[in-house]
Write an enzyme that holds these catalytic residues in place. Sequence first.
Site, PDB file in Angstrom:
ATOM      1  CG  ASP A   1      -3.722  -3.434  -4.033  1.00 11.48           C
ATOM      2  OD1 ASP A   1      -3.784  -3.412  -5.275  1.00 11.48           O
ATOM      3  OD2 ASP A   1      -4.696  -3.171  -3.311  1.00 11.48           O
TER       4      ASP A   1
ATOM      5  CG  HIS B   1      -5.464  -2.601   0.146  1.00 15.53           C
ATOM      6  ND1 HIS B   1      -4.808  -2.229  -1.013  1.00 15.53           N
ATOM      7  CD2 HIS B   1      -4.930  -1.819   1.133  1.00 15.53           C
ATOM      8  CE1 HIS B   1      -3.925  -1.286  -0.750  1.00 15.53           C
ATOM      9  NE2 HIS B   1      -3.977  -1.024   0.553  1.00 15.53           N
TER      10      HIS B   1
ATOM     11  CB  SER C   1      -0.956  -0.045   1.188  1.00 13.79           C
ATOM     12  OG  SER C   1      -1.960   0.933   1.062  1.00 13.79           O
TER      13      SER C   1
END
Length: 540
Positions: A227, A312, A199
Amino acid sequence: MHLSNGTGLLFPTLMYLANYKENESLVTRNPAMNEEYRADPNNIVCYGVYGCFPITPPWTDERRPIALYPENPAKINVRFPVFNQFARSYPKFINLDDPDYLHEVGINPAGKIYIITHGFLQTGSAKWIERMINLILDQDTDGTATCIVIDWGGGSSPPYNQASANIRLVGAIAAHMIFLIAEEFRFKNLDNVHMIGHSLGAHLSGYTGYYLQKDFGLMLGRITGMDPAELAFTETNPIVRLDTTDAKFVDIVHSDATPFVPKIGLGLYEPIGHLDFYPNGGFKQPGCDQTLWKRKDGSFISSMYQFFSCSHVRSVDFFVESIRTKCPYTAIVCESYEKFLAGDCFDCDRDGHLCFRFGFHSYNSYRSLREANQLIGKQTIQAFFITGPGEPYCRTHYKVLIKMSDTEESILHGGEIGRFHLSIYGSKGDHSNKMTFTEEAELYEPGHNYTRVLAGTSVGKPRKLTVGWEYNTSFLNPLTWRILSSPRVYVEYIVLQSLEYRSKIRLCPNYNMPVTSNVDSMFTQDNCRYYPEPLETVLS
């Protein structure tokens, strides 16, 4: 994986960003006085050796309307615990002010160095980081690998725009840490250094790579972005986000590209690496609950986490599993996920549809193809694959062509609406999970071909399969009534192609026997002797 301290804050934080006020876009906190004030874009905040951090374009634009300065290094309090074969539970910490102590923390300069970092709302003690470290050290047969965690938990709390500003400074600090290692151990290059970030941690890794080149003339060997965060990073200038200039090899896992609300999502969809993987198309991961109000274990917070973060986090789950698994985790290049599912891209090394091993070992296949001159230039490489809904996630892929019979009996019977279920048997007698040919019931007509890519548990090289028929009937539709006979469809043969084993076989039912509802039919190669169509014609 578990979010540490503040799982339930993800939703209100994103809502805060989605509804920001225009006059708040330049409000931040004075890093020196720790008080709120209106930032002047013409002033630049500097933090000594780590450099200066402007908020002028491209750091501020329509994609990044809330521009903040990084918080003070003392507030963020970045820590670097070091793990190796002999120190998995009680690591020593790198001290940037004590270069001599670096030789005591357990870094083996002869082995690979893995630098792992978390994202928003997390700390370096996240469970997935612990699991990743143990798997990396387990697969290191030489016992020389070192894992270093970038723990920036002091700066990863809400609001999100402050955390996304903090990673600029954390990236610069991490670059100094890596340079210190290179200097003390006299590295010629950083080819054996692999950064892995999730992330916001993915973009943090990009900043680290940028500052290593800008300040020290060094280039990371590899960055893996799991991601990478979308909010404030999508369609931005490459200097703002992770990109291919940040390391010699950048591989990306896209798992949550579904928009959260218009123009806001948790993960990027756009390709930004040398090699971009899109498991299950890059969004709506299998096994992730998409119902917001469905509570799990009686906990609303758990339900919120499942809804907002499950896909996610799947990028982490897939990558962690790829570190040590016998499953090949194969992905293939295709123009789109829809074409991949339709079977338009299923022959490795044919028509530009190259195959790559996904995850931890992806660079090996990338390097092999580049050395074979099959990768030329800087073309975008988007590779797709399918996973299961839970551990183990890895699946093997099959292109299945169902040829409906055009015999007189089949034609007189007519088309049927329903679903096929298939289970594949391998050379050792193992069989796969039952795979559904289509999610919804469809019409199958005599003489027609139907093709789909499916994924099942690995059984080795395919040998035969069982086929079941799920018939859909409706009381309101007389055409679906079957009173005097069992629901049935007539299948002439099935062509089964394996991506991982690069095999293609034709399988047939017992001669002229239909597939009936509630009874599985066995399809074998031997049965095809009853059918006149030459095998080479079918498999071409």
